[in-house]
Design an enzyme around this catalytic site. Structure first.
Site, PDB file in Angstrom:
ATOM      1  CG  HIS A  15      -2.039  -0.962   1.247  1.00 50.29           C
ATOM      2  ND1 HIS A  15      -1.984  -2.231   1.388  1.00 50.29           N
ATOM      3  CD2 HIS A  15      -3.367  -0.679   1.044  1.00 50.29           C
ATOM      4  CE1 HIS A  15      -3.306  -2.908   1.390  1.00 50.29           C
ATOM      5  NE2 HIS A  15      -4.071  -1.614   1.056  1.00 50.29           N
ATOM      6  CG  ASN A  46       4.356  -4.361   2.493  1.00 53.58           C
ATOM      7  OD1 ASN A  46       3.910  -3.419   2.758  1.00 53.58           O
ATOM      8  ND2 ASN A  46       3.447  -5.398   2.125  1.00 53.58           N
TER       9      ASN A  46
END
Length: 165
Positions: A15, A46
């Protein structure tokens, strides 16, 4: 990009605007899962240093209104995934601006497992603008913009992670 581009690629659908930051509204949170908000991120990046930075920025936003610019650095797409040749960025950035305090901090992180303290990824916004080709806060008065984008003041930002031992 599509879900198939990521399947078996070894990269997470990372994201850019974190879903948790948009939990104030079910629609906003749901829309955070659009592919336009995703970029290939190494799993250890991430789920590691990027997640720590997102959490830190979230804590700053809980205390004050801030603006956050975040994204991939797309000036080198030598690695791609999927049939759509989705660029795997070598770096990601975040620029955080607190207008009330007139302070700014920028981060440039390689898309690999983070082995350093977040403090070591801080850079000037000016240097980040040269790398990305983006003028992040051009609406600021020139004198203010020139001053806060050219300096690093980690001490203005609370909650920086302590150095690893």
């Amino acid at each position: 990009s599509t879900l198939l581009d990521y399947k078996g690629s070894g990269y997470d659908r990372g994201h850019l605007a974190p879903a948790q930051d948009l939990s104030f509204n079910i629609t906003a949170m749901s829309e955070s899962f659009y592919m336009s908000n995703m970029s290939p991120q190494h799993p250890s990046f991430n789920r590691g240093i990027w997640k720590k930075l997102e959490s830190l920025v979230r804590s700053w936003g809980a205390k004050s209104s801030i603006y956050v610019a975040t994204g991939p650095v797309l000036n080198d797409c030598s690695t791609t995934i999927g049939k759509n040749n989705v660029c795997v960025p070598k770096y990601f950035y975040k620029v955080i601006y607190n207008p009330k305090e007139q302070k700014m901090i920028s981060f440039l992180l390689p898309n690999v497992k983070g082995t350093k303290n977040l403090n070591e990824y801080v850079c000037t916004t000016d240097s980040l603008e040269k790398i990305t080709g983006i003028d992040f806060f051009k609406i600021l008065e020139d004198d203010l913009e020139n001053k806060i984008e050219s300096e690093i003041h980690k001490e203005f930002w609370t909650g920086m992670l302590p150095a690893k031992k």
